[in-house]
Scaffold this active site. Structure first.
Site, PDB file in Angstrom:
ATOM      1  N   SER A  15       0.695  -1.260   0.055  1.00 20.43           N
ATOM      2  CA  SER A  15       0.013   0.020   0.170  1.00 20.43           C
ATOM      3  C   SER A  15       0.718   1.261  -0.082  1.00 20.43           C
ATOM      4  CB  SER A  15      -0.966  -0.084   1.347  1.00 20.43           C
ATOM      5  OG  SER A  15      -0.118  -0.320   2.492  1.00 20.43           O
ATOM      6  N   HIS A  43      -2.739  -3.280  -5.838  1.00 18.80           N
ATOM      7  CA  HIS A  43      -3.083  -2.969  -4.309  1.00 18.80           C
ATOM      8  C   HIS A  43      -4.805  -2.839  -4.299  1.00 18.80           C
ATOM      9  CE1 HIS A  43      -3.624   0.481  -0.866  1.00 18.80           C
ATOM     10  NE2 HIS A  43      -3.719  -0.886  -0.459  1.00 18.80           N
ATOM     11  N   GLU A  62      -5.951  -0.447  -6.994  1.00 22.91           N
ATOM     12  CA  GLU A  62      -5.098   0.475  -7.237  1.00 22.91           C
ATOM     13  C   GLU A  62      -3.844  -0.107  -7.900  1.00 22.91           C
ATOM     14  OE1 GLU A  62      -3.361   4.430  -4.921  1.00 22.91           O
ATOM     15  OE2 GLU A  62      -3.008   2.623  -3.640  1.00 22.91           O
ATOM     16  N   ASN A  69      -3.247   5.859   0.012  1.00 22.24           N
ATOM     17  CA  ASN A  69      -2.680   6.332   1.274  1.00 22.24           C
ATOM     18  C   ASN A  69      -1.869   7.463   1.293  1.00 22.24           C
ATOM     19  OD1 ASN A  69      -3.473   3.882   2.748  1.00 22.24           O
ATOM     20  ND2 ASN A  69      -2.237   2.830   1.573  1.00 22.24           N
TER      21      ASN A  69
END
Length: 296
Positions: free
Chosen positions: A120, A141, A153, A191
């Site tokens: 991540s 991800h 992702e 993130n």
């Protein structure tokens, strides 16, 4: 473009088992690997329970469910993944651990195999450098939990080929996911935005601006988030949140990414969130004992 017929998933935790379930339900043969036999037992039980829940809700036929479980095989021998078309790593969020694993996978995987990471936040380019096939390394991800969340992702490293990207994107779409694409910068998209918000929520708690309940209620009702940031941190794992904040701080070099001391303290105390039964909130059944988190 060749169709993916089999994948390997390394890591039998919540993310790895969820990815394995997702692939099996969508007609892909899966090898799920973990060095811990007990983790594989838990993963198998969790996957079976989750699939039956989908059946009971009418979201999956019993025929598809039975086929999915038949396509899933578990192993503690990494060599079993040697015939997989794609191998997805879903182990601890540690660059050193991931590099070591990618080096091992590079040696055993067939020449055409794609090596994907569920990281991540960690650089795909640096993970790819641990292999002899950087053009076949990519970030994939998944959001937690993978069988439910609609997003994947995809992150391209410096040398990720167009063929690798296209095959990975097609696989994610085969799983029914919406794909977003990020360049290889610390934290990627999700993130880079999410973790500073969670970190700021910890600072808000740490400095006594408000109680944890009011922080979470404010974000849920004031911004229409399904979970408050502190509740979400517990769900993700406070150790994971701390690790990502450290990656952001090291990779982007801005003091705004320094982890909140309270987040660090909770991790030091082993209060990692739901998976440990206690984090910002206490999830243990309290019978006559003091709820530790109620004092914070």
């Amino acid at each position: 473009m060749a169709e993916v017929r089999s994948i390997g998933v390394v890591g039998g935790g919540q993310m790895g088992s969820g990815i394995a379930q997702l692939a099996a339900v969508h007609g892909v043969d899966v090898w799920l690997h973990d060095t811990d036999a007990e983790a594989l037992t838990r993963a198998t039980k969790s996957i079976s329970t989750s699939i039956q829940r989908f059946v009971s809700k009418g979201q999956l036929s019993q025929e598809v469910a039975t086929g999915a479980l038949q396509r899933l095989r578990c192993t503690s021998n990494l060599e079993e993944l040697c015939s997989a078309d794609v191998i997805i790593e879903a182990i601890v969020e540690s660059e050193d651990a991931k590099k070591k694993l990618f080096s091992e996978l590079d040696k055993l995987a067939k020449g055409s195999a794609i090596l994907a990471s569920n990281t991540s936040s960690i650089s795909i380019t640096r993970l790819a450098f641990a292999t002899s096939r950087p053009c076949q390394v990519i970030g994939m991800h998944f959001m937690n939990p993978p069988p439910i969340m609609k997003l994947v992702e995809i992150v391209r490293g410096a040398d990720t080929s167009e063929e690798t990207f296209n095959l990975t994107k097609a696989l994610a779409e085969r799983f029914g996911k919406t794909v977003i694409c990020s360049q290889d910068y610390s934290g990627f998209i999700i993130n880079r935005v999410l973790m500073p918000m969670i970190n700021e929520a910890f600072f808000t708690l740490y400095t006594g601006v408000a109680t944890k309940k009011d922080i979470d209620t404010g974000m849920k009702l004031g911004t229409n988030h399904p979970m408050g940031p502190l509740e979400l941190a517990d769900f993700i794992g406070l150790d994971v949140c701390l690790s990502i904040m450290k990656v952001l701080h090291a990779g982007l070099g801005d003091s705004k990414y320094v982890p909140c001391p309270l987040l660090q303290q909770y991790v030091d105390a082993g209060r990692l969130g739901r998976k440990r039964g206690i984090g910002v909130y206490n999830y243990r059944k309290v019978t006559g004992a003091t709820n530790l988190s109620s004092r914070i």
